[in-house]
Structure formats: structure tokens, C-alpha cells
Design a protein around this motif. Structure first.
Motif, PDB file in Angstrom:
ATOM      1  N   TRP A 155      -3.395   2.905  -3.060  1.00  0.00           N
ATOM      2  CA  TRP A 155      -2.837   4.221  -2.746  1.00  0.00           C
ATOM      3  C   TRP A 155      -3.548   4.775  -1.516  1.00  0.00           C
TER       4      TRP A 155
ATOM      5  N   VAL B  58      -8.036   2.896  -3.912  1.00  0.00           N
ATOM      6  CA  VAL B  58      -7.673   4.132  -3.221  1.00  0.00           C
ATOM      7  C   VAL B  58      -8.413   4.181  -1.895  1.00  0.00           C
TER       8      VAL B  58
ATOM      9  N   TRP C  68       2.112  14.366  -4.221  1.00  0.00           N
ATOM     10  CA  TRP C  68       1.397  13.101  -4.376  1.00  0.00           C
ATOM     11  C   TRP C  68       1.332  12.699  -5.848  1.00  0.00           C
TER      12      TRP C  68
ATOM     13  N   THR D 176      -6.371  10.841  -7.446  1.00  0.00           N
ATOM     14  CA  THR D 176      -5.615   9.597  -7.541  1.00  0.00           C
ATOM     15  C   THR D 176      -6.226   8.670  -8.579  1.00  0.00           C
TER      16      THR D 176
ATOM     17  N   ILE E 144       2.836   9.106  -7.431  1.00  0.00           N
ATOM     18  CA  ILE E 144       2.075   8.159  -8.258  1.00  0.00           C
ATOM     19  C   ILE E 144       2.768   7.964  -9.599  1.00  0.00           C
TER      20      ILE E 144
ATOM     21  N   TYR F 138       4.155   4.158 -10.695  1.00  0.00           N
ATOM     22  CA  TYR F 138       3.002   3.611 -11.414  1.00  0.00           C
ATOM     23  C   TYR F 138       3.226   2.183 -11.903  1.00  0.00           C
TER      24      TYR F 138
ATOM     25  N   TRP G  53       0.874  -1.172   0.000  1.00  0.00           N
ATOM     26  CA  TRP G  53       0.000   0.000   0.000  1.00  0.00           C
ATOM     27  C   TRP G  53       0.912   1.222   0.000  1.00  0.00           C
ATOM     28  N   GLY G  54       0.900   1.971  -1.090  1.00  0.00           N
ATOM     29  CA  GLY G  54       1.726   3.169  -1.179  1.00  0.00           C
ATOM     30  C   GLY G  54       1.042   4.331  -0.471  1.00  0.00           C
ATOM     31  N   GLU G  55       1.710   4.881   0.521  1.00  0.00           N
ATOM     32  CA  GLU G  55       1.095   5.907   1.372  1.00  0.00           C
ATOM     33  C   GLU G  55       1.898   7.197   1.338  1.00  0.00           C
TER      34      GLU G  55
END
Length: 595
Positions: free
Chosen positions: A403, A441, A387, A432, A391, A395, A366-368
């Protein structure tokens, strides 16, 4: 000074052969009086009194300095020599991350400015270069006490406390150079479609000129066997092409990527101008699909139970910067050895090498974002820009399945009643999605969601009976007044059958090293820790309404001793015992296996 150099390739999904790593010893100094600009330190007329090991921030021990005081303006300098075989090339200077803003000069000529402490930037420095030795100067500015600054876990007070840690100022990811032609591939986005057996390839060409005869050759292979190849003309600087993978035609499913089967396709990209190859890039992609269906998380069209661990990405000697590529790889290996199939990378836009090893070894991510703590219009501007850059950078990593732009209402502390903050959270969800429709998301992880793909809850209750009752039904999980200090949804948003996950829980404090600290609950010995770990995990697994969990946390961090590992990555109990608890067999676990 003991030199620890990070020499691994910094952009593993877009590899060129002609590159130079600029990590190592640099000249360095503080500019606490803010005199560097008026005194023109960038011209080289000022002796910088210190030496630092890049890419480690001065607050870390591996930098060779280890100073935790506030120094919000710092300067770096080193010499550059360009290889002779780069004479007819464009030279690009890359920075992995500089916290928070940076101004860069080459031979006293400013070549780039960048704001955003966690994302990469670069400059074409060709026109600033001179024969022989060149001088590179960087001024980095931080704003340590500004709590509207996107900062993640970096504390704005002098000493780490509670859930906040040592600050990072200046360069903290790799600095490097590469040589390219005047026309080159700026980037390529890969979007997989496992239902059609296709990979969409969107190419972006820098230096594109009308009249040039450009074409792109794409060769896709799997474990050395050529799967598909294509060559097509480029009429615009941005072009999109879908390629059918022949192994999908022959074997129906091809080679899907998952934590259990981390299959990756290798790609050779060759850009030709007037029939001559001017750029060659090696890359890879994974065929992977993540979605939700009828309240379930679906990976590659099969129900999938997420067993995640919270990973802060801090290290005892490097702080935010891992000491080596081996250390990054070992963290991923440890997570898998403990039975986790994913990680929630918490409040940190991680080094690309972490995602590379998750791609290679098989670990969901999970990209935070690294959040601010308070809201302001300037925060919105800064955060939105950074942000988008995050992304864009990540990607192509198949490991990233979700995300997380916001966490626990950080940056939007009044979201329950503030229309502006509600709209900001809503806009981050839709922004996003507009940039990446292929991933889930999470609006505001933990509570106070606006529109979201997953309903996520944070819950540090240690009592097994309480947790079992709390997650015995959707109604109890979402609406029990005893479950949460804050509402799961705000702003008129309601539950719409999204999968429910508990994405922070546990946090059992257990001292197993010289580190002192705290946890959300405590254990006295190995047996007690094992029992308490089982007591909080078991209700998650047995719950009829949860589709996964994220245990807090992977390692102890500074004043926190609530990790499964100590800060120096020593397991507090045997890894196989942790794995037995995390992966206990139930119908849900059986269904989760991807065959």
C-alpha cells in the motif's frame, strides 16, 4: 452517439447472480450556475439537454461529449424498472466511483450522499421504489481548482501540462443494482496464512437480528476439486473462522499464489437463516505471503526481486475509465510479456477489474492513493476516509502486496520541517497497518519517508555510469548528496535495514505516434531507445543493494511520450527486446524464481 458499454461484472470478488448493469445512455446536463438544488432538478421537473454514455466522464470522448471545460456540478437521470422476481428482495444500488461527491435520489427521495472520488458506495433503495417505472437522479460535484482535494493526476488548470492530465468529473465507474434478502452477507475478508495452511474468513452480515438462527456454509475448491468445507453458526454480525486447507496437509505447501504461479482457490459462500439459504456469493482467494527479512523482499518465504512498471491507468478515449474489460486484461498481459512481475498503479485507485486480471494472470500490484497536492485539515479528513474505503474494497486481492498512501510528498509538501505533516505521514502508515497487517506499507514513495517497510527512491538520472556508482552500496544509494534532491528520511527517522528499491526511473521520451510530448531523457530511433533503456535498467539489476525497481512508465499519457508503449498500446520496440532487458539473468534473478 456511438455507444460503448462496460457490461463486465463490476465486483469480481463478490459475485451474486441477481444483478443489473445500469451503464449506457443517461440524460445529462451541466449546472454551472448552481441552480439545480433550489430549482429541485431532482424532482424531474427539469429537462436535461445532453446525453452521456455512463460510466465515462464528460471530459472523455467515449462519453459522447468530450468537453474539457470546467463544469463542477453536473446532473444525471435515467429510468429504472425492477424485475418482477425482485419483488420480495431488497434492492441495492451501487456506484463504482463518482468524482468527487455525489447525491442520489430515487423518485425524488434522497437515498445516499457520498464524498470521495475514487471509492465505491451503495444505497438500499427498496423503500423509495414504486411499481413500474422509477426515476434515478444523481448530482455530482467536483472541485477542480482545489489542490487540497485528493485528485491524483487530474490537473487544476484548464489544459494538461507537465505530469498532470485531464480532469474527471462525475460518474467514471460502473453503476449497477443487485437483489438481496433482508439478511445478507455485507462482505467477507480472506486472510491467508501459508505457514499454517489456513485461510481466515471474517464475515459481516447485514440485517443480523438477535434470535435469528444463522449459519454460514463455506466450500473451498481448487480447479474444480473440493479442498475444504465448513458450516458454522453465526452468533454476531461479525464472525471470524479459520479453515485448514486439506491440500496443505497432504502436499505440505498447497497451491501458492505468485506471478509465476497465480493459483486461486474458488469459494462458495451460502448464508442460511432458519435453515433456508438466503444469500449465495461466489468468491476466490490466493494463498500468498509478503514480508521483509534482513533487508530483502520475501514472497512466500523466498527472496523475490521486484521488476515493476509504473502504470497511470489512463486511456486515450476514456481517460481514467478503461474502454472495455478486454483493454484492462490486455494491459496486464502486455506488462507480463515485457518481463515485469508487477505494477505500481500510480496516483489512481484502480477499477476492481484490473486487480481481478492481476489475480488471474499473475501480476504484483502496489495499491496507491490518489493524492492531493497541498496540505490542510480538510484534506486530512477527506483523504483518511477515502484511503480506508480503498483498503476495505481491495483487501481480498492477492495481487496487492503493498500500500502506498503518499507519493513524493504530495499533500505534505513541507514534510521536511512540518511536524503536522510528518505526523500525518506517520499516522497514514500506522492506520494502514491497523487495517491490513498482511501487506507492506510505503510511507511516502520516492523520498522523505517517515516509518516505512521499504526505502524507495525516485531517480531519473540517464547516465549508466552514474547510476552504477550511485547504487553500488547502501551508503551511496541513501546518503549521496548527488543522488537526490530531497532526503530519503525525515522527521528524525533513520534507515533501519529496510529493502531498498528505485521505484521511479527511466522515463525515456521517444516519439512513435502522432502524440507530441516530453520525457526525462530522449531517444532518436529504435536502436537509441533500446540502448538507453538498457543503460538505466542494467545498473538496477546489477546493484548489490537494490531489491527491485519500477520503470517509468507503461504507456505514453497525453503530453508525456516516455512510455514503453504508445498511448494506444503499441510497443515502441518489440516486446521480446524489452523483456530481454528487464529480465536479464543474474544471481538475483535466479533467486527470484518461485519454484
Amino acid at each position: 452517439m456511438t455507444e460503448v458499454r462496460r457490461m463486465d461484472y463490476p465486483r469480481p470478488q463478490f459475485v451474486r447472480k441477481d444483478w443489473i448493469n445500469l451503464n449506457g445512455e443517461w440524460e445529462f446536463d451541466y449546472d454551472d450556475e448552481n441552480v439545480g438544488i433550489p430549482e429541485k432538478w431532482h424532482s424531474g421537473n427539469k429537462e436535461l439537454s445532453k446525453r452521456i454514455q455512463v460510466p465515462f466522464a464528460f471530459q472523455s470522448q467515449l462519453s459522447g461529449i468530450g468537453d474539457n471545460d470546467f463544469h463542477d456540478r453536473v446532473w444525471y437521470r435515467r429510468s429504472l424498472t425492477i424485475p418482477a422476481n425482485w419483488d420480495n428482495k431488497r434492492v441495492l444500488l451501487h456506484f463504482g466511483a463518482v468524482d468527487y461527491s455525489a447525491t442520489v435520489w430515487v423518485n425524488n427521495e434522497m437515498v445516499v450522499q457520498h464524498e470521495g472520488g475514487h471509492t465505491p458506495f451503495h444505497a438500499d433503495i427498496t423503500n423509495a421504489l414504486i411499481p413500474g417505472e422509477n426515476t434515478l437522479v444523481i448530482m455530482a460535484e467536483d472541485y477542480s481548482t482545489d489542490i487540497t482535494l485528493p485528485r491524483g493526476k487530474q490537473y487544476w488548470l484548464p489544459k494538461s501540462a507537465r505530469i498532470f492530465y485531464t480532469r474527471t468529473t462525475g460518474i467514471w465507474q460502473t453503476v449497477w443494482m443487485e437483489a438481496v434478502d433482508s439478511t445478507f452477507l455485507k462482505k467477507v475478508d480472506f486472510t491467508s496464512d501459508i505457514d499454517k495452511g489456513e485461510i481466515e474468513i471474517r464475515s459481516f452480515v447485514q440485517g443480523f437480528r438477535k434470535g435469528d438462527e444463522l449459519s454460514l456454509q463455506v466450500a473451498i475448491s481448487f480447479k474444480g476439486d473440493l479442498i475444504s468445507s465448513d458450516s458454522y453458526g453465526l452468533k454476531e454480525s461479525e464472525e471470524c473462522r479459520s479453515v485448514v486447507l486439506q491440500d496443505y496437509l497432504n502436499f505440505q505447501r498447497g497451491h501458492l499464489w505468485s506471478p509465476e504461479t497465480p493459483n486461486l482457490y474458488d469459494v462458495k459462500l451460502t448464508l442460511l437463516k432458519n435453515g433456508v439459504a438466503v444469500d449465495e456469493v461466489d468468491s476466490y482467494f490466493g494463498m500468498r505471503k509478503i514480508c521483509t527479512e534482513n533487508g530483502k523482499v520475501m514472497l512466500n518465504n523466498k527472496e523475490y526481486y521486484m521488476r515493476l512498471v509504473l502504470d497511470q491507468g489512463y486511456f486515450p478515449d476514456g481517460n481514467l475509465t478503461p474502454p472495455s474489460d478486454d483493454a484492462i486484461k490486455r494491459d496486464v498481459e502486455l506488462m507480463k510479456e515485457m518481463g515485469f512481475n508487477g505494477a505500481r498503479k500510480h496516483q489512481k485507485i484502480e477499477d476492481p477489474r484490473f486487480m481481478y486480471w492481476c489475480d488471474q494472470l499473475g501480476l504484483l500490484v502496489w495499491g496507491e492513493a490518489a493524492n492531493a497536492y497541498q496540505y490542510s485539515k480538510e484534506y486530512v479528513r477527506r483523504f483518511t476516509k477515502e484511503w480506508q474505503e480503498a483498503i476495505d474494497r481491495d483487501y481480498n486481492h492477492p495481487c496487492i502486496v503493498a500500500w502506498v498512501p503518499l507519493n513524493e510528498s504530495w499533500g505534505v509538501p513541507n514534510i521536511k520541517n512540518s511536524y503536522y505533516q510528518q505526523q500525518h505521514a506517520l499516522s497514514m502508515y500506522h492506520l494502514t497497518k491497523s487495517l491490513d497487517s498482511s501487506r507492506l506499507v510505503i510511507s511516502n514513495d520516492g523520498w522523505e519517508h517517515m516509518t516505512t517497510d521499504l526505502a524507495t527512491i525516485h531517480d531519473y538520472e540517464p547516465d549508466q555510469n552514474v547510476l552504477t556508482e550511485r547504487y553500488s552500496s547502501v551508503e551511496n544509494a541513501l546518503y549521496s548528496t548527488k543522488s537526490h534532491c530531497k532526503s530519503v528520511f525525515v522527521g528524525g527517522t533513520e534507515y533501519e535495514q529496510q529493502p531498498i528499491l528505485v521505484t521511479e526511473f527511466g522515463g525515456i521520451g521517444y516519439k512513435k505516434s502522432e502524440w507530441e510530448g516530453w520525457g526525462y531523457s530522449g531517444a532518436e530511433n529504435d536502436e537509441d531507445f533500446t540502448e538507453k533503456l538498457n543503460a538505466v535498467v542494467e545498473p538496477m539489476i546489477q546493484s548489490p543493494c537494490l531489491q527491485g525497481f519500477c520503470y517509468t512508465q507503461l504507456t505514453d499519457v497525453e503530453q508525456e511520450i516516455n512510455g514503453l508503449l504508445t498511448y494506444d498500446r503499441i510497443p515502441k520496440i518489440p516486446l521480446e527486446q524489452i523483456k530481454e532487458i528487464i529480465t536479464r539473468k543474474t544471481l538475483k534473478n535466479e533467486r527470484s524464481i518461485i519454484r
